[in-house]
Design a protein around this motif. Structure first.
Motif, mmCIF file in Angstrom:
data_model
loop_
_atom_site.group_PDB
_atom_site.id
_atom_site.type_symbol
_atom_site.label_atom_id
_atom_site.label_comp_id
_atom_site.label_asym_id
_atom_site.label_seq_id
_atom_site.Cartn_x
_atom_site.Cartn_y
_atom_site.Cartn_z
ATOM 1 N N UNK A 18 0.846 -1.202 0.000
ATOM 2 C CA UNK A 18 0.000 0.000 0.000
ATOM 3 C C UNK A 18 0.877 1.246 0.000
ATOM 4 N N UNK A 19 1.901 1.247 0.840
ATOM 5 C CA UNK A 19 2.800 2.389 0.896
ATOM 6 C C UNK A 19 3.504 2.595 -0.446
ATOM 7 N N UNK A 20 3.936 1.510 -1.074
ATOM 8 C CA UNK A 20 4.599 1.604 -2.371
ATOM 9 C C UNK A 20 3.642 2.134 -3.428
ATOM 10 N N UNK A 21 2.405 1.677 -3.408
ATOM 11 C CA UNK A 21 1.415 2.163 -4.362
ATOM 12 C C UNK A 21 1.204 3.665 -4.207
ATOM 13 N N UNK A 22 1.027 4.107 -2.977
ATOM 14 C CA UNK A 22 0.829 5.532 -2.731
ATOM 15 C C UNK A 22 2.027 6.329 -3.217
ATOM 16 N N UNK A 23 3.213 5.814 -2.974
ATOM 17 C CA UNK A 23 4.428 6.513 -3.360
ATOM 18 C C UNK A 23 4.584 6.578 -4.877
ATOM 19 N N UNK A 24 4.448 5.435 -5.552
ATOM 20 C CA UNK A 24 4.704 5.376 -6.988
ATOM 21 C C UNK A 24 3.561 5.906 -7.838
ATOM 22 N N UNK A 25 2.344 5.617 -7.472
ATOM 23 C CA UNK A 25 1.202 5.983 -8.303
ATOM 24 C C UNK A 25 0.594 7.332 -7.941
ATOM 25 N N UNK A 26 0.642 7.686 -6.674
ATOM 26 C CA UNK A 26 -0.013 8.917 -6.232
ATOM 27 C C UNK A 26 0.981 9.994 -5.789
#
Length: 84
Positions: A18-26
């Motif tokens: 989840x943290x990686x998604x927020x970082x990379x995508x958002x």
């Protein structure tokens, strides 16, 4: 349905995702506590939809296999004077 429980290792891995998604995508940072809170929210409020979809898919797969078994049994039948 009981709530889905993850081991601490599984939960930590999902939180990192989840943290990686927020970082990379958002392009936003999200802390571990917030990511875990988000995971709990989705598990409680959205997870049942994914769970049910999995059940429907499993039911369809089982029905297809049962059809295969039915066909295999039908092929084993020997001809008789009786008709169906």
């Amino acid at each position: 349905m009981e709530s889905i429980q993850f081991s601490s290792e599984e939960k930590a891995l999902i939180v990192r995702k989840i943290q990686l998604y927020f970082s990379e995508e958002l392009q936003q940072k999200i802390g571990g506590f917030d990511a875990e809170f988000l995971l709990d929210f989705f598990g409680k409020e959205i997870g049942v939809y994914f769970y049910n979809r999995g059940l429907y898919d499993a039911q369809a797969a089982l029905a297809a296999k049962l059809d295969d078994i039915h066909d295999a049994i039908h092929q084993l039948e020997k001809p008789t004077d009786f008709s169906r």
